[in-house]
Write a protein that holds these residues in place. Sequence first.
Motif, mmCIF file in Angstrom:
data_model
loop_
_atom_site.group_PDB
_atom_site.id
_atom_site.type_symbol
_atom_site.label_atom_id
_atom_site.label_comp_id
_atom_site.label_asym_id
_atom_site.label_seq_id
_atom_site.Cartn_x
_atom_site.Cartn_y
_atom_site.Cartn_z
ATOM 1 N N ASP A 194 0.858 -1.170 0.000
ATOM 2 C CA ASP A 194 0.000 0.000 0.000
ATOM 3 C C ASP A 194 0.904 1.233 0.000
ATOM 4 O OD1 ASP A 194 -1.447 2.262 1.602
ATOM 5 O OD2 ASP A 194 -3.054 0.898 1.017
ATOM 6 N N PRO A 195 0.527 2.316 -0.688
ATOM 7 C CA PRO A 195 1.386 3.509 -0.698
ATOM 8 C C PRO A 195 1.779 4.000 0.693
ATOM 9 C CG PRO A 195 -0.323 3.725 -2.351
ATOM 10 C CD PRO A 195 -0.629 2.470 -1.594
ATOM 11 N N LEU A 196 0.890 3.863 1.679
ATOM 12 C CA LEU A 196 1.235 4.308 3.031
ATOM 13 C C LEU A 196 2.383 3.490 3.619
ATOM 14 C CD1 LEU A 196 -2.008 5.173 5.071
ATOM 15 C CD2 LEU A 196 -0.093 6.665 4.497
ATOM 16 N N GLN A 197 2.536 2.249 3.164
ATOM 17 C CA GLN A 197 3.592 1.398 3.713
ATOM 18 C C GLN A 197 4.988 1.833 3.269
ATOM 19 O OE1 GLN A 197 1.194 -2.404 2.635
ATOM 20 N NE2 GLN A 197 2.637 -3.061 4.209
ATOM 21 N N THR A 198 5.063 2.728 2.301
ATOM 22 C CA THR A 198 6.367 3.259 1.882
ATOM 23 C C THR A 198 6.792 4.440 2.746
ATOM 24 O OG1 THR A 198 5.378 4.775 0.261
ATOM 25 C CG2 THR A 198 5.900 2.536 -0.486
ATOM 26 N N ALA A 263 -1.094 6.264 9.551
ATOM 27 C CA ALA A 263 -2.251 7.159 9.480
ATOM 28 C C ALA A 263 -1.918 8.314 8.552
ATOM 29 C CB ALA A 263 -2.621 7.686 10.862
ATOM 30 N N SER A 264 -2.915 8.727 7.784
ATOM 31 C CA SER A 264 -2.789 9.911 6.941
ATOM 32 C C SER A 264 -4.028 10.763 7.162
ATOM 33 C CB SER A 264 -2.660 9.514 5.467
ATOM 34 O OG SER A 264 -3.870 8.941 4.999
ATOM 35 N N ALA A 265 -4.153 11.819 6.401
ATOM 36 C CA ALA A 265 -5.311 12.693 6.572
ATOM 37 C C ALA A 265 -6.615 12.005 6.202
ATOM 38 C CB ALA A 265 -5.130 13.956 5.725
ATOM 39 N N ALA A 270 -3.344 -0.695 8.910
ATOM 40 C CA ALA A 270 -2.644 -1.586 9.833
ATOM 41 C C ALA A 270 -2.206 -2.833 9.091
ATOM 42 C CB ALA A 270 -3.545 -1.977 11.004
ATOM 43 N N THR A 271 -1.068 -3.380 9.498
ATOM 44 C CA THR A 271 -0.660 -4.703 9.029
ATOM 45 C C THR A 271 -0.412 -5.580 10.251
ATOM 46 O OG1 THR A 271 1.693 -4.094 8.923
ATOM 47 C CG2 THR A 271 0.387 -3.849 6.908
ATOM 48 N N VAL A 272 -0.907 -6.805 10.177
ATOM 49 C CA VAL A 272 -0.696 -7.802 11.229
ATOM 50 C C VAL A 272 -0.009 -8.986 10.555
ATOM 51 C CG1 VAL A 272 -1.772 -9.269 12.962
ATOM 52 C CG2 VAL A 272 -2.757 -7.013 12.443
ATOM 53 N N PHE A 318 2.983 -14.100 6.629
ATOM 54 C CA PHE A 318 1.598 -13.943 6.200
ATOM 55 C C PHE A 318 1.058 -12.676 6.849
ATOM 56 C CE2 PHE A 318 -3.003 -14.748 6.791
ATOM 57 C CZ PHE A 318 -3.360 -14.867 5.456
ATOM 58 N N THR A 319 0.493 -11.787 6.030
ATOM 59 C CA THR A 319 0.043 -10.483 6.516
ATOM 60 C C THR A 319 -1.427 -10.271 6.197
ATOM 61 O OG1 THR A 319 2.233 -9.487 6.243
ATOM 62 C CG2 THR A 319 0.358 -7.980 6.298
ATOM 63 N N ILE A 320 -2.161 -9.772 7.188
ATOM 64 C CA ILE A 320 -3.499 -9.236 6.956
ATOM 65 C C ILE A 320 -3.379 -7.719 7.013
ATOM 66 C CG2 ILE A 320 -5.854 -9.029 7.810
ATOM 67 C CD1 ILE A 320 -5.342 -11.731 6.657
ATOM 68 N N ARG A 321 -3.815 -7.067 5.950
ATOM 69 C CA ARG A 321 -3.745 -5.604 5.858
ATOM 70 C C ARG A 321 -5.156 -5.031 5.964
ATOM 71 N NH1 ARG A 321 -0.290 -4.345 1.097
ATOM 72 N NH2 ARG A 321 -2.127 -4.843 -0.160
ATOM 73 N N LEU A 322 -5.335 -4.077 6.875
ATOM 74 C CA LEU A 322 -6.645 -3.483 7.127
ATOM 75 C C LEU A 322 -6.575 -1.983 6.874
ATOM 76 C CD1 LEU A 322 -5.812 -5.366 9.964
ATOM 77 C CD2 LEU A 322 -8.288 -5.534 9.843
ATOM 78 N N ALA A 323 -7.565 -1.453 6.169
ATOM 79 C CA ALA A 323 -7.589 -0.024 5.866
ATOM 80 C C ALA A 323 -8.994 0.526 6.062
ATOM 81 C CB ALA A 323 -7.125 0.233 4.434
ATOM 82 N N THR A 324 -9.062 1.738 6.595
ATOM 83 C CA THR A 324 -10.329 2.430 6.794
ATOM 84 C C THR A 324 -10.173 3.873 6.351
ATOM 85 O OG1 THR A 324 -11.141 1.043 8.601
ATOM 86 C CG2 THR A 324 -11.927 3.304 8.540
#
Length: 377
Positions: A194-198, A263-265, A270-272, A318-324
């Motif tokens: 995800d772009p935020l992960q960079t 977090a962004s605007a 989250a990544t687990v 193994f990653t679960i990525r959650l976005a809101t």
Amino acid sequence: MTKPPREGHLHQLLLYETSQDLRAVVVPMLRRGLAAGEAVVLACGQANTELLARELAVAPSDRPAAGRLTVLNADDGGRPAVAVDLLRRLTRAYSAAEHGRILLVRETDLGAGLGAGPGRYAAAVEFEAAADVALAAEPLTSLCLYHRPNLPASLLTEVEHAHPRLLSATGSDGNPGYRSPATLLRRHATPGLDPLQTTPALYQHPPLTSLSEVSRLRRDLQDLIGTLPVPMATRNDFIAAVGEVTVNGLQHGRLPVRVLIWASADRLLATVTDAGRGFDDPLAGYLAPGEDLSGGAGLWLARLLCDRVEAVRAHESFTIRLATSLPASNGRPALNGVRARTEHARRRAQRARQRAEQLQGELDLLIGDFWRHPPRP
């Protein structure tokens, strides 16, 4: 007399050009449904709802009823799992009370929740694919409307692949281009970053190895996200989702489990991640768990509480990525999250009671055996 087997979900697509095309195909179908005693439910945009209700000339009821018309405000916030769950609960409640079928006309709002564009289009395809499996046994006839001139050809192709049957002026026919839900969901998976992960993570919890550490994680997230301009319901939903996925990793993955938050605007992410191989089931979390919370309850809850939930498999993790998205919509989407967390808590309490009763039974047997066969001095 033995009742005939109940027919399950009949999932149909109508790609229409004009309101005249829509009227010509849908209105006769709805009239036949009303005459047959089916509950007709409209879950469309305002324009098509008004058009169809006017043509039927039937006063709508406040809830689904046999031979009656109902207008449903099914605000799912752009979350496929929420839309599926709303229809599952609606259909089961009606079926239990009336023992009949629902004839649903549904129009996806492609400008809601995640915003118009590729993200919202992908969510529409995810809903159609997941609904085909999750609602398969429900007494439901659904007619999904998509206005061809307003949508890109790529979306129309994917939506067509998601429906077993196609409607036209000549009737309902099997779809030779139908693809399995698992195939479609895999096609829409986004395994890359995800772009935020960079960007640097806002928070990283020390590696977790025990369930006892999850309470500290939740407290940390409350303190962290509480300092951000995030609505309370959105904050609570996101923290609950991260907590459930973390518990899954601790119970079913390979330790340790690592949790990172960005977090962004306009988003929370989250990544687990655990050190295992995870699972390869694109439908995981779309099917509602049983009352005993068997069958992926944590991931199911996460899909209800977050806009995007993605599984990413790597060679040794193994990653679960959650976005809101932020700010989250107020009103109905927030209520959906509260309802999901309440139902999950109720099922947990029920499971705990059942486990307590089981343990009490085992204890009673041991005590009885002790008195029947006391130890020799």
